[in-house]
Design a protein around this motif. Structure first.
Motif, PDB file in Angstrom:
ATOM      1  N   LYS A   1     -38.612 -80.815  80.335  1.00  0.00           N
ATOM      2  CA  LYS A   1     -39.635 -80.277  81.241  1.00  0.00           C
ATOM      3  C   LYS A   1     -39.219 -80.467  82.693  1.00  0.00           C
ATOM      4  O   LYS A   1     -39.439 -79.588  83.533  1.00  0.00           O
ATOM      5  N   TYR A   2     -38.611 -81.620  82.988  1.00  0.00           N
ATOM      6  CA  TYR A   2     -38.170 -81.887  84.357  1.00  0.00           C
ATOM      7  C   TYR A   2     -37.072 -80.905  84.753  1.00  0.00           C
ATOM      8  O   TYR A   2     -37.081 -80.362  85.857  1.00  0.00           O
ATOM      9  N   ARG A   3     -36.117 -80.677  83.828  1.00  0.00           N
ATOM     10  CA  ARG A   3     -35.040 -79.724  84.121  1.00  0.00           C
ATOM     11  C   ARG A   3     -35.571 -78.316  84.320  1.00  0.00           C
ATOM     12  O   ARG A   3     -35.042 -77.556  85.139  1.00  0.00           O
ATOM     13  N   ASP A   4     -36.612 -77.945  83.562  1.00  0.00           N
ATOM     14  CA  ASP A   4     -37.184 -76.604  83.682  1.00  0.00           C
ATOM     15  C   ASP A   4     -38.063 -76.458  84.916  1.00  0.00           C
ATOM     16  O   ASP A   4     -38.465 -75.354  85.254  1.00  0.00           O
ATOM     17  N   GLY A   5     -38.369 -77.585  85.566  1.00  0.00           N
ATOM     18  CA  GLY A   5     -39.184 -77.538  86.776  1.00  0.00           C
ATOM     19  C   GLY A   5     -40.672 -77.660  86.505  1.00  0.00           C
ATOM     20  O   GLY A   5     -41.478 -77.480  87.415  1.00  0.00           O
ATOM     21  N   ALA A   6     -41.038 -77.971  85.258  1.00  0.00           N
ATOM     22  CA  ALA A   6     -42.457 -78.114  84.935  1.00  0.00           C
ATOM     23  C   ALA A   6     -43.003 -79.449  85.412  1.00  0.00           C
ATOM     24  O   ALA A   6     -44.210 -79.596  85.575  1.00  0.00           O
ATOM     25  N   LEU A   7     -42.133 -80.435  85.643  1.00  0.00           N
ATOM     26  CA  LEU A   7     -42.544 -81.753  86.122  1.00  0.00           C
ATOM     27  C   LEU A   7     -41.791 -82.083  87.410  1.00  0.00           C
ATOM     28  O   LEU A   7     -40.615 -81.743  87.561  1.00  0.00           O
ATOM     29  N   THR A   8     -42.501 -82.761  88.310  1.00  0.00           N
ATOM     30  CA  THR A   8     -41.821 -83.272  89.494  1.00  0.00           C
ATOM     31  C   THR A   8     -41.187 -84.606  89.114  1.00  0.00           C
ATOM     32  O   THR A   8     -41.428 -85.153  88.028  1.00  0.00           O
ATOM     33  N   GLU A   9     -40.378 -85.148  90.045  1.00  0.00           N
ATOM     34  CA  GLU A   9     -39.721 -86.427  89.766  1.00  0.00           C
ATOM     35  C   GLU A   9     -40.751 -87.536  89.578  1.00  0.00           C
ATOM     36  O   GLU A   9     -40.625 -88.370  88.686  1.00  0.00           O
ATOM     37  N   ARG A  10     -41.788 -87.523  90.400  1.00  0.00           N
ATOM     38  CA  ARG A  10     -42.830 -88.545  90.302  1.00  0.00           C
ATOM     39  C   ARG A  10     -43.564 -88.439  88.963  1.00  0.00           C
ATOM     40  O   ARG A  10     -43.818 -89.443  88.292  1.00  0.00           O
ATOM     41  N   GLU A  11     -43.904 -87.192  88.536  1.00  0.00           N
ATOM     42  CA  GLU A  11     -44.569 -87.008  87.243  1.00  0.00           C
ATOM     43  C   GLU A  11     -43.671 -87.446  86.088  1.00  0.00           C
ATOM     44  O   GLU A  11     -44.129 -88.062  85.129  1.00  0.00           O
ATOM     45  N   LEU A  12     -42.385 -87.159  86.213  1.00  0.00           N
ATOM     46  CA  LEU A  12     -41.436 -87.573  85.183  1.00  0.00           C
ATOM     47  C   LEU A  12     -41.417 -89.092  85.051  1.00  0.00           C
ATOM     48  O   LEU A  12     -41.492 -89.631  83.939  1.00  0.00           O
TER      49      LEU A  12
END
Length: 133
Positions: A96-107
């Protein structure tokens, strides 16, 4: 008083009528047996047809599920609990992080939750083991 000829003819008619009655009774019995035989043959035919339909249906289902089914075997399916489930959760979050669905903080927040749950599950396992002992 009847004559001997009348008695002889009466006896002949009685024998003929008895023979006809016997033939009628045998004909009725043969007809009943034929009906029962046909009924039994129809039921047997119905049973064989039903078994064939079920067999062909199962064969079609098996071929369809083999051709169109999942490539995963049950052993490869992700586990609900344990280290494999934690690794799958981490993999899903990084995807999800790689796809841009999550920000670094959310990750980071989601990863902390997964790790906390994994630590909580491990503590729960220890508690259950100590309760059993």
């Amino acid at each position: 008083m009847p004559s001997t000829t009348d008695r002889a003819l009466g006896t002949l008619w009685r024998v003929l009528l008895s023979g006809v009655a016997l033939l009628v009774a045998l004909s009725v019995a043969a007809a009943v047996l034929a009906v029962l035989q046909n009924l039994l043959a129809a039921l047997l035919s119905l049973l064989v047809t039903a078994l064939l339909v079920v067999g062909v249906g199962y064969a079609v289902y098996w071929v369809g599920s083999s051709l169109l089914g999942s490539d995963e075997s049950p052993a490869e399916a992700p586990a609900e609990y344990g280290p494999a489930a934690d690794a799958d959760a981490v993999d899903r979050l990084t995807e999800k992080y790689r796809d841009g669905a999550l920000t670094e903080r959310e990750l980071e927040r989601e990863l902390e939750q997964v790790m906390d749950e994994a630590a909580g599950d491990a503590d729960g396992d220890d508690e259950r083991e100590s309760e059993l002992n």
